[in-house]
Enzyme design. Structure first.
Site, PDB file in Angstrom:
ATOM      1  CB  SER A  56      37.251  36.530  36.488  1.00 13.97           C
ATOM      2  OG  SER A  56      38.002  37.534  37.139  1.00 13.97           O
ATOM      3  CB  CYS A  57      40.693  33.872  33.951  1.00 13.08           C
ATOM      4  SG  CYS A  57      42.234  33.169  33.357  1.00 13.08           S
ATOM      5  N   PRO A  58      42.635  34.117  36.712  1.00 11.26           N
ATOM      6  CG  PRO A  58      44.835  33.866  37.547  1.00 11.26           C
ATOM      7  CD  PRO A  58      43.760  34.908  37.239  1.00 11.26           C
TER       8      PRO A  58
END
Length: 81
Positions: A17-19
């Site tokens: 997941s982000c980032p």
């Protein structure tokens, strides 16, 4: 279905997941030569806007296309310089 690109390399960031999708995309693009295309395969829906925003704000890269299907998001990024 997207248009066909001559994909140089595929980066698998599924499950991240982000980032991380953007961080890993940047690292992979740095290793490519001009005009080569990176396919990024992700499962994070946020990667659609994250990679688009990164590409728009980054010199030397062009977001060619994005696809979504079956919970998988594909991004096609060309190194332009």
């Amino acid at each position: 279905m997207s248009e066909t690109f001559d994909i140089t390399e595929t980066l698998d960031v599924k499950g991240q997941s982000c980032p991380m999708p953007v961080v890993k995309t940047k690292g992979a693009i740095d290793d490519l030569a001009a005009d080569e295309v990176l396919e990024v395969v992700a499962t994070d829906s946020g990667s659609m806007s994250d990679i688009e925003g990164w590409a728009d704000g980054t010199d030397g890269v062009e977001l060619l296309d994005q696809e979504e299907g079956d919970g998988v998001y594909k991004h096609y990024v060309r190194k332009t310089e």
